[in-house]
Design a protein around this motif. Sequence first.
Motif, PDB file in Angstrom:
ATOM      1  N   GLU A   1       0.194  -1.078   0.071  1.00 48.09           N
ATOM      2  CA  GLU A   1       0.072   0.301   0.262  1.00 48.09           C
ATOM      3  C   GLU A   1       0.165   1.353   0.024  1.00 48.09           C
ATOM      4  OE1 GLU A   1      -2.889  -0.441   3.589  1.00 48.09           O
ATOM      5  OE2 GLU A   1      -3.215  -2.049   2.924  1.00 48.09           O
ATOM      6  N   HIS A   2       1.764   1.493   1.067  1.00 53.29           N
ATOM      7  CA  HIS A   2       2.523   2.743   0.765  1.00 53.29           C
ATOM      8  C   HIS A   2       3.361   2.859  -0.206  1.00 53.29           C
ATOM      9  CE1 HIS A   2       3.756   5.871   3.998  1.00 53.29           C
ATOM     10  NE2 HIS A   2       4.889   5.800   3.219  1.00 53.29           N
ATOM     11  N   TYR A   3       4.674   2.130  -0.118  1.00 52.77           N
ATOM     12  CA  TYR A   3       5.303   1.758  -1.485  1.00 52.77           C
ATOM     13  C   TYR A   3       5.033   1.665  -2.910  1.00 52.77           C
ATOM     14  CZ  TYR A   3       7.972   2.947   1.814  1.00 52.77           C
ATOM     15  OH  TYR A   3       8.472   3.153   3.228  1.00 52.77           O
ATOM     16  N   ASP A   4       3.589   1.255  -3.105  1.00 48.15           N
ATOM     17  CA  ASP A   4       2.452   0.991  -4.499  1.00 48.15           C
ATOM     18  C   ASP A   4       3.606  -0.242  -5.655  1.00 48.15           C
ATOM     19  OD1 ASP A   4       0.436   1.117  -6.669  1.00 48.15           O
ATOM     20  OD2 ASP A   4       1.668   2.811  -7.449  1.00 48.15           O
ATOM     21  N   MET A   5       3.080  -1.473  -4.640  1.00 50.81           N
ATOM     22  CA  MET A   5       4.262  -2.733  -5.302  1.00 50.81           C
ATOM     23  C   MET A   5       4.011  -3.031  -6.232  1.00 50.81           C
ATOM     24  SD  MET A   5       6.784  -1.464  -3.218  1.00 50.81           S
ATOM     25  CE  MET A   5       8.268  -3.113  -3.719  1.00 50.81           C
ATOM     26  N   LYS A   6       4.158  -3.229  -7.142  1.00 55.13           N
ATOM     27  CA  LYS A   6       3.408  -3.968  -8.590  1.00 55.13           C
ATOM     28  C   LYS A   6       4.090  -5.569  -8.563  1.00 55.13           C
ATOM     29  CE  LYS A   6       0.740  -0.348  -8.963  1.00 55.13           C
ATOM     30  NZ  LYS A   6      -0.903  -0.330  -8.826  1.00 55.13           N
ATOM     31  N   GLU A   7       3.249  -6.593  -9.045  1.00 52.34           N
ATOM     32  CA  GLU A   7       3.536  -7.675  -9.168  1.00 52.34           C
ATOM     33  C   GLU A   7       4.705  -8.108 -10.645  1.00 52.34           C
ATOM     34  OE1 GLU A   7       2.240 -12.650  -9.424  1.00 52.34           O
ATOM     35  OE2 GLU A   7       1.114 -11.238  -7.846  1.00 52.34           O
ATOM     36  N   ILE A   8       6.018  -7.922 -10.524  1.00 51.09           N
ATOM     37  CA  ILE A   8       6.260  -9.074 -11.622  1.00 51.09           C
ATOM     38  C   ILE A   8       7.112  -9.890 -11.983  1.00 51.09           C
ATOM     39  CG2 ILE A   8       6.996  -6.974 -11.610  1.00 51.09           C
ATOM     40  CD1 ILE A   8      10.321  -7.163 -10.445  1.00 51.09           C
ATOM     41  N   LYS A   9       6.741 -10.805 -13.017  1.00 51.12           N
ATOM     42  CA  LYS A   9       8.457 -11.974 -13.422  1.00 51.12           C
ATOM     43  C   LYS A   9       9.453 -11.797 -13.313  1.00 51.12           C
ATOM     44  CE  LYS A   9       4.058 -13.796 -13.496  1.00 51.12           C
ATOM     45  NZ  LYS A   9       2.932 -14.400 -12.053  1.00 51.12           N
ATOM     46  N   LYS A  10       9.917 -12.337 -12.332  1.00 48.13           N
ATOM     47  CA  LYS A  10      11.610 -12.530 -12.792  1.00 48.13           C
ATOM     48  C   LYS A  10      11.831 -13.862 -12.843  1.00 48.13           C
ATOM     49  CE  LYS A  10      15.292  -9.950 -11.079  1.00 48.13           C
ATOM     50  NZ  LYS A  10      16.710  -9.409 -12.635  1.00 48.13           N
ATOM     51  N   VAL A  11      13.031 -14.129 -13.054  1.00 49.91           N
ATOM     52  CA  VAL A  11      14.076 -15.656 -12.988  1.00 49.91           C
ATOM     53  C   VAL A  11      14.716 -14.835 -13.045  1.00 49.91           C
ATOM     54  CG1 VAL A  11      14.565 -17.513 -13.997  1.00 49.91           C
ATOM     55  CG2 VAL A  11      13.049 -16.189 -15.409  1.00 49.91           C
ATOM     56  N   ILE A  12      14.882 -15.715 -11.395  1.00 48.41           N
ATOM     57  CA  ILE A  12      15.379 -15.619 -10.192  1.00 48.41           C
ATOM     58  C   ILE A  12      17.400 -16.611 -10.387  1.00 48.41           C
ATOM     59  CG2 ILE A  12      15.802 -15.764  -8.009  1.00 48.41           C
ATOM     60  CD1 ILE A  12      13.610 -14.794  -7.469  1.00 48.41           C
ATOM     61  N   ARG A  13      18.303 -16.754 -10.236  1.00 49.92           N
ATOM     62  CA  ARG A  13      19.342 -17.534 -10.051  1.00 49.92           C
ATOM     63  C   ARG A  13      19.839 -18.208  -8.577  1.00 49.92           C
ATOM     64  NH1 ARG A  13      25.836 -16.433 -11.453  1.00 49.92           N
ATOM     65  NH2 ARG A  13      25.961 -18.773 -11.480  1.00 49.92           N
ATOM     66  N   LYS A  14      19.352 -19.153  -8.590  1.00 50.40           N
ATOM     67  CA  LYS A  14      19.057 -20.120  -7.561  1.00 50.40           C
ATOM     68  C   LYS A  14      20.375 -20.485  -7.069  1.00 50.40           C
ATOM     69  CE  LYS A  14      15.534 -22.817  -4.901  1.00 50.40           C
ATOM     70  NZ  LYS A  14      14.361 -23.518  -4.557  1.00 50.40           N
ATOM     71  N   GLN A  15      21.611 -19.776  -6.312  1.00 49.61           N
ATOM     72  CA  GLN A  15      23.206 -20.051  -6.097  1.00 49.61           C
ATOM     73  C   GLN A  15      22.553 -20.803  -4.309  1.00 49.61           C
ATOM     74  OE1 GLN A  15      25.141 -16.684  -7.629  1.00 49.61           O
ATOM     75  NE2 GLN A  15      23.746 -15.792  -7.029  1.00 49.61           N
ATOM     76  N   VAL A  16      21.884 -20.287  -2.810  1.00 47.33           N
ATOM     77  CA  VAL A  16      21.692 -21.362  -2.396  1.00 47.33           C
ATOM     78  C   VAL A  16      20.065 -21.154  -2.490  1.00 47.33           C
ATOM     79  CG1 VAL A  16      21.737 -20.372  -0.052  1.00 47.33           C
ATOM     80  CG2 VAL A  16      23.249 -19.064  -2.108  1.00 47.33           C
ATOM     81  N   GLU A  17      20.206 -22.457  -1.883  1.00 45.54           N
ATOM     82  CA  GLU A  17      19.100 -23.625  -1.223  1.00 45.54           C
ATOM     83  C   GLU A  17      18.073 -22.872  -0.792  1.00 45.54           C
ATOM     84  OE1 GLU A  17      17.359 -26.405  -2.768  1.00 45.54           O
ATOM     85  OE2 GLU A  17      19.164 -25.880  -4.595  1.00 45.54           O
ATOM     86  N   THR A  18      17.026 -22.054  -0.764  1.00 46.19           N
ATOM     87  CA  THR A  18      15.859 -22.040  -0.161  1.00 46.19           C
ATOM     88  C   THR A  18      14.523 -22.582   0.349  1.00 46.19           C
ATOM     89  OG1 THR A  18      15.501 -19.753  -1.538  1.00 46.19           O
ATOM     90  CG2 THR A  18      17.182 -19.539  -0.525  1.00 46.19           C
ATOM     91  N   LYS A  19      13.556 -21.939   0.592  1.00 46.93           N
ATOM     92  CA  LYS A  19      12.279 -22.115   0.950  1.00 46.93           C
ATOM     93  C   LYS A  19      11.037 -21.355  -0.371  1.00 46.93           C
ATOM     94  CE  LYS A  19      11.309 -23.872   4.886  1.00 46.93           C
ATOM     95  NZ  LYS A  19      10.152 -25.224   4.725  1.00 46.93           N
ATOM     96  N   PRO A  20      10.168 -21.909  -0.419  1.00 47.82           N
ATOM     97  CA  PRO A  20      10.074 -20.688  -2.231  1.00 47.82           C
ATOM     98  C   PRO A  20       9.062 -20.088  -1.833  1.00 47.82           C
ATOM     99  CG  PRO A  20       8.697 -23.525  -1.844  1.00 47.82           C
ATOM    100  CD  PRO A  20       9.327 -22.755  -0.621  1.00 47.82           C
ATOM    101  N   ILE A  21       9.609 -18.977  -3.099  1.00 44.77           N
ATOM    102  CA  ILE A  21       8.924 -17.849  -3.306  1.00 44.77           C
ATOM    103  C   ILE A  21       7.456 -17.401  -3.973  1.00 44.77           C
ATOM    104  CG2 ILE A  21       9.319 -15.438  -4.670  1.00 44.77           C
ATOM    105  CD1 ILE A  21      12.278 -16.059  -4.294  1.00 44.77           C
ATOM    106  N   ASN A  22       6.715 -17.200  -3.280  1.00 43.93           N
ATOM    107  CA  ASN A  22       5.625 -16.493  -4.221  1.00 43.93           C
ATOM    108  C   ASN A  22       4.943 -15.877  -4.366  1.00 43.93           C
ATOM    109  OD1 ASN A  22       4.389 -19.198  -1.692  1.00 43.93           O
ATOM    110  ND2 ASN A  22       4.361 -17.149  -0.860  1.00 43.93           N
ATOM    111  N   THR A  23       5.775 -14.206  -4.497  1.00 43.44           N
ATOM    112  CA  THR A  23       4.802 -13.815  -5.509  1.00 43.44           C
ATOM    113  C   THR A  23       6.539 -11.947  -5.191  1.00 43.44           C
ATOM    114  OG1 THR A  23       3.552 -13.767  -4.634  1.00 43.44           O
ATOM    115  CG2 THR A  23       3.868 -12.248  -5.810  1.00 43.44           C
ATOM    116  N   ILE A  24       6.723 -11.976  -6.856  1.00 47.19           N
ATOM    117  CA  ILE A  24       7.567 -11.088  -6.231  1.00 47.19           C
ATOM    118  C   ILE A  24       7.488  -9.700  -6.819  1.00 47.19           C
ATOM    119  CG2 ILE A  24       9.549 -10.141  -7.654  1.00 47.19           C
ATOM    120  CD1 ILE A  24      10.594 -12.363  -8.079  1.00 47.19           C
TER     121      ILE A  24
END
Length: 450
Positions: free
Chosen positions: A90-113
């Motif tokens: 709300e405060h920073y007017d964030m909009k959803e984007i599509k982006k490929v992330i290079r997984k260099q370190v194992e992590t939990k799944p990402i829901n939204t960027i």
Amino acid sequence: MVIVISFYSIILVISILQLRKEYQLDRDQAYDDYMDEIYSKPVSIIVPAYNEEVGIVQSVRSLLSINYPSFEIIVVNDGSTDRTLQKMIEHYDMKEIKKVIRKQVETKPINTIYQSSILSNLFLIHKENGGKADALNVGLNFSHYPYFCSLDGDSVLEPDAFLKVMKPIIDSNEEVIASGGSVRIANGCKIQNGHVIKIGLSESPLVVMQIIEYLRAFLMGRIGLSRHNLLLIISGAFGVFSKYWVIEAGGYKTDTVGEDMELVVRVHRMVKERGLKKKIVYVPDPVCWTEVPESISILRRQRRRWHRGLFESLWTHRKLTFNPRYGMIGLISFPYFWIVEFFGPIIEFFGYIFMILCLFFGGIYIEFAILLFLLSCLYGSVFSMAAVLLEEWSLTKYPRVFDIIKLFFYSLTETIWYRPMTVFFRCEGVLQMLKGDQSWGEMKRKGVSE
């Protein structure tokens, strides 16, 4: 006691000499050149956030106004159950984007960027809950720049903090691979819209004692250790790392509560085993303001967690202890953290128990016991007061004379009530560890910014 007093005395002398050397420089002139993009290096600021709705907007606002040529801000929402995500959107007017992330370190799944539609360098990642270390690894995978900063979600930076913390990295031609700044306590300060308006002391004795403790830890301990590349901790609240070396080391470890110290030790170990001359330094000037516990119950949880994290880091890398292969880290730094930082509170706790039992069952030389107690009070208070003096001599963050007098007075009482209390909490951390308790213990925040 002799070992502890001797070590702290040496550290104090080194810290005084180092501060004297640094503060003979023209501080403003020293950083002017680094505002030029030609001389600076871009930085990714990673802010892991879990239930930080109270202060996350103000913290991001303070980051957006820092004096640094090129940076990006990556807020990683670690599955918060409050309105942290909604407030950022709300405060920073964030909009959803599509982006490929290079997984260099194992992590939990990402829901939204998300990316802010008004600030192109502000990103928000919404992911499944995996803890602070996992959130930092997600930010590490997503980041675009060669250096990154880990910053707590409730922290407020001074405008020139990044110029100052990046200076040793830039000057060293990449010999310095990590740099940490000072962390100061925001409770009692007036902070508006992510900016420190007025520095002051809290009315709570518990907070004032933590201010003295932080001054001693940063201005005495870390300056002295950093001078000879013996630093094993860069605070998770504010530190800059070379992305390349952190990824080489495998990123943040997610199965420990002391991920910041464990990473620093692992990087030290890696570069020593490869025979490289790399440094990890502490810079006293760049200041990050953060909130600390105001209740005994939350302080208790924090200190138990810190002591468990200390042991996990030391035990995981125990082969460094007294090992000449790792130079001064193995021969001085690791033994110090084992003897003074880990076993020190345990020995002190049993000393208290022994003295109390002897008072009831006899077998105690009262005059000698009183002398030892006074010596303990004296050395603790002297080092605490020395830390307050170092603060006044160098950074002068507390402008009122009354504040300095108040810090002096409280430092005299430390050994009587505050130190035994924290010793007990740290010993509880050892008991938790022996029981296999891995609980984190949530710290409820009131928020430091208006």
